[in-house]
Design a protein around this motif. Structure first.
Motif, PDB file in Angstrom:
ATOM      1  N   LEU A 160       1.230   2.482  -3.565  1.00 30.51           N
ATOM      2  CA  LEU A 160      -0.226   3.213  -3.778  1.00 30.51           C
ATOM      3  C   LEU A 160      -0.143   4.477  -3.159  1.00 30.51           C
ATOM      4  CD1 LEU A 160      -3.211   0.457  -3.250  1.00 30.51           C
ATOM      5  CD2 LEU A 160      -2.155   1.338  -5.221  1.00 30.51           C
ATOM      6  N   ALA A 161       0.104   4.748  -1.755  1.00 32.79           N
ATOM      7  CA  ALA A 161       0.261   5.988  -1.135  1.00 32.79           C
ATOM      8  C   ALA A 161       1.267   6.800  -1.941  1.00 32.79           C
ATOM      9  CB  ALA A 161       0.790   5.723   0.258  1.00 32.79           C
ATOM     10  N   SER A 162       2.227   6.357  -2.324  1.00 27.92           N
ATOM     11  CA  SER A 162       3.387   7.373  -3.126  1.00 27.92           C
ATOM     12  C   SER A 162       2.808   7.686  -4.336  1.00 27.92           C
ATOM     13  CB  SER A 162       4.551   6.470  -3.238  1.00 27.92           C
ATOM     14  OG  SER A 162       5.415   7.033  -4.292  1.00 27.92           O
ATOM     15  N   SER A 163       1.882   6.905  -5.101  1.00 23.93           N
ATOM     16  CA  SER A 163       1.080   7.237  -6.230  1.00 23.93           C
ATOM     17  C   SER A 163       0.352   8.338  -6.247  1.00 23.93           C
ATOM     18  CB  SER A 163       0.530   5.739  -6.921  1.00 23.93           C
ATOM     19  OG  SER A 163      -0.018   6.448  -7.959  1.00 23.93           O
ATOM     20  N   SER A 164      -0.657   8.011  -5.088  1.00 24.76           N
ATOM     21  CA  SER A 164      -1.537   9.148  -4.520  1.00 24.76           C
ATOM     22  C   SER A 164      -1.120  10.341  -4.235  1.00 24.76           C
ATOM     23  CB  SER A 164      -2.414   8.761  -3.596  1.00 24.76           C
ATOM     24  OG  SER A 164      -1.775   8.878  -2.273  1.00 24.76           O
ATOM     25  N   ARG A 199       0.704  -1.094  -0.067  1.00 25.31           N
ATOM     26  CA  ARG A 199       0.009  -0.107  -0.030  1.00 25.31           C
ATOM     27  C   ARG A 199       1.054   1.290   0.101  1.00 25.31           C
ATOM     28  NH1 ARG A 199      -3.699  -2.317   4.737  1.00 25.31           N
ATOM     29  NH2 ARG A 199      -1.765  -2.914   5.185  1.00 25.31           N
ATOM     30  N   LEU A 200       2.251   1.116   0.401  1.00 30.81           N
ATOM     31  CA  LEU A 200       3.127   2.169   0.483  1.00 30.81           C
ATOM     32  C   LEU A 200       3.201   2.876  -0.931  1.00 30.81           C
ATOM     33  CD1 LEU A 200       5.672   1.124   3.069  1.00 30.81           C
ATOM     34  CD2 LEU A 200       3.893   2.718   3.247  1.00 30.81           C
TER      35      LEU A 200
END
Lengths: 302, 378
Positions: free
Chosen positions: A193-197, A190-191
């Motif tokens: 995903l977080a980076s992408s967001s 999920r890190l």
């Protein structure tokens, strides 16, 4: 293994191992006793014998060491051994890193297949695999002919450093893939995903999030491969040529051909010291990098 | 990506948005609009499609069908990093190898914000969440509540016009949840950003939201303000998911402009409803709207009166809850507030009375199976 512990810990400051109560420490020591006894018997004692012989065989003194360090050919072999190990490590990293990532990213079925593909060669005898490479790489063998087919004529794969690197990389690949996979599978995906967001492109997410978090695996795996490469004997002996021999082959020659146990001991000693020196430099630089990172973070907030 | 640092929120429009995984439909053609600056909560049980919807807005999940617009511009083909949306995850998703300040600075680095400005914004964001002094720490050295504040600071430091939150308080204890709810509400008011908040906790939804969309089984059951949903639920599911409800099952009838239901306890009337005559329906009334009348006198002159027997009583301090058995074997709840406790005790026969204006007759079609009444304290 203390080396690997130190390496993995130094890249994750703030996560201490915790100190155990004295009684607990004795309990842990008792659990370690069998392996400690074994290590003393099969490692420390022979090492000590080798050390003693280095300085006593055939005459007391430093003559074995001065011979080894003074011989230009031997020095060349030593350097070649380390560069070969570095090249093998680099090849394993380039092949193993994407492979370990694929194992983490894959579904359970594909992952089982990928794991098996790493482990089956690992379970196959070293000799069998090396001879297989002899067949594949030999002059007029399948690989050379295929390369000639695409216009790369007269490439000598066998009895060359390239052949040695190919064979050793294939044999040592599991030692890099497995620790790397173990570390990567603990990274919270999920890190990414977080980076992408937060606006990071995939390539940035990789370099700023995934790669730093997989560093302990890279460190552990690379060390395993690098150190194993330094002492490899069978594969370089069969795939390489005497003109680009590695230290292990020279040691073999000294022991089994010339019965020069003292000289062989000196060679082993230099190899050991050089290995430790490289490890020490590596670990110190990693520690310093980690400390610099923390200090930068503190500067950023003060 | 433009470094758009304007503080006002964007509108989000979903038209027939659908997500299918193979044969399974996770989100089924939903229509939804978040107004600029609104606090919109997606509320529903797990597996109802609310998180999948959020992930489609964020760009983590591909849209199978339908339209997804932010400020009336289609975004479904944009990767997450080009959507300029802030996201707060349930498990924080802080980068463990970076300090708190570096975590918060991360989105600013991606937007190439100059160093001085970056430091100013990081300090400001950390101050907003009350962690100005902890910038040099690692996330692992913080408590769960502090970590979630950092995640919040990181998601808002670049002033995105939309902030998505996926059960951000789900991993925290009750007391901390209450505090952080108030902080999230305050931050929303300060920023003017459009918030889309996913939760399965109805209390949280009531505290935080301007409007709530209640999800069930991949569809939206009802969208409205907390008052709309509580006072005027349009489905039995909403009536039961948001707060407590007492249900009288039967067959819908229409009677003189109003609605009614033929139930085993008699014909009951309501002012509102959506069930057409003849279909299976339930008359829904909030437990605090029911009054208990002893059966020793004459039949009470209320809009609705049903006979029942008190089975169980739960004392809750500021109120008491009673479970009443109806003649057909079903059970309903009655809640009496502390100043207004009747004399009824378990075992007593009672009249349940309530007014038609407090009741609604709602269809119990095949999709809305009524769960059994329970006395659980929320």
């Amino acid at each position: 293994m203390a080396v690997i512990d130190a390496l993995t810990q130094s890249t994750r400051p703030g996560v201490g191992a915790g100190r155990a109560a004295p009684s607990e420490r004795w309990g842990r020591l008792a659990l370690l006793a069998p392996s400690i006894i074994l290590l003393i018997g099969v490692f420390v004692v022979p090492l000590a014998i080798m050390l003693v012989r280095t300085f006593t065989d055939p005459h007391p003194g430093l003559e074995n060491l001065t011979w080894y360090l003074g011989d230009a050919t031997q020095r060349r072999v030593l350097v070649r051994t380390f560069t070969t190990a570095a090249k093998v490590t680099a090849v394993c990293l380039l092949l193993g890193y994407p492979y370990a990532y694929a194992m983490v990213a894959a579904g359970p079925k594909l992952r089982a297949v990928l794991t098996l593909l790493v482990l089956v060669p690992f379970w196959t005898s070293l000799m069998v695999r090396t001879f297989a490479w002899v067949i594949l790489l030999q002059d007029n063998g399948p690989i050379q002919r295929a390369l000639a087919g695409i216009g790369l004529d007269n490439l000598h794969l066998i009895r060359s450093n390239v052949g040695v690197i190919i064979g050793m990389s294939q044999i040592l690949l599991p030692f890099l893939v497995m620790p790397l996979y173990a570390v990567m599978s603990t990274i919270d995906r999920r890190l990414v995903l977080a980076s992408s967001s937060l606006g990071a492109r995939p390539i940035t997410s990789f370099f700023r999030v995934w790669l730093p978090l997989s560093l302990p695996g890279i460190g552990a795996g690379s060390l395993m491969v690098f150190i194993s490469s330094l002492g490899f004997y069978v594969t370089p002996a069969l795939l390489g040529s005497p003109s680009d021999a590695l230290v292990s082959q020279q040691i073999y020659t000294q022991v089994s051909g010339l019965l020069q146990w003292g000289r062989a001991g000196a060679m082993g000693l230099v190899l050991l010291v050089a290995t430790f020196a490289i490890l020490a430099v590596l670990m110190l630089s990693i520690r310093r990098a980690a400390r610099r990172q923390t200090r930068q973070a503190e500067d950023a907030t003060s | 990506m433009s470094a758009d640092l304007s503080a006002h929120g964007a509108s989000i429009t979903l038209k027939g948005l659908t997500k299918r995984y193979g044969d399974a439909t996770a989100v089924d053609a939903i229509d939804l609009e978040a107004r600029p600056g609104e606090f919109l909560t997606l509320l529903g049980p797990s597996g109802s499609g609310k998180t999948t919807t959020l992930n489609m807005i964020a760009g983590f999940v591909d849209v199978t069908e339908g339209e997804l617009l932010i400020d009336d511009k289609p975004v479904h083909s944009l990767p997450p990093y080009k959507r300029n949306i802030g996201m707060v995850f349930q498990h924080y998703a802080l980068f463990p190898h970076m300090s708190v300040a570096d975590n918060v600075a991360y989105p600013l680095h991606q937007r190439k914000v100059a160093k001085a400005e970056r430091q100013r914004l990081v300090a400001e964001a950390l101050k907003t969440v009350g962690l100005a002094h902890l910038g040099h720490r690692r996330p692992a050295q913080l408590s769960g509540g502090q970590q979630q504040r950092v995640a919040l600071a990181r998601a808002m430091v670049y002033s995105p016009r939309v902030l998505l939150m996926d059960e951000p308080l789900g991993a925290l204890d009750k007391k901390l949840r209450d505090t952080l709810q108030l902080e999230i509400k305050r931050i929303h008011a300060e920023l003017g950003t459009t918030f889309v908040y996913v939760t399965h906790d109805q209390d949280e939804a009531l505290v935080l939201s301007d409007r709530i969309a209640v999800f069930n089984d991949g569809r939206i059951e009802q969208i409205g303000t907390a008052t709309d949903l509580y006072e005027r639920p349009s489905t039995v599911f909403v009536a039961q998911f948001l707060g407590e409800s007492s249900l009288f099952h039967g067959e819908a009838i229409s009677s003189g402009g109003g609605y009614g239901v033929h139930s085993p306890g008699g014909t009951l009337r309501a002012q509102r409803g959506n069930a057409s005559s003849g279909e299976p329906a339930a008359l829904v009334v909030r437990p605090e709207r029911i009054r208990l009348v002893p059966t020793d006198g004459a039949e009470p002159t209320a809009d609705n009166a049903v006979r029942g027997r008190v089975r169980q009583e739960i004392y809750l301090g500021n109120s008491r809850k009673l479970a009443i058995d109806l003649p057909d074997g079903s059970q309903v709840l009655v809640r009496e507030s502390a100043g207004d406790i009747s004399a009824s005790r378990p075992g007593d026969d009672v009249w349940l009375t309530f007014r038609a204006e407090h009741a609604a007759v709602l269809s119990t079609g095949p999709s809305t199976t009524a769960p059994t009444t329970n006395l659980g304290v929320h």
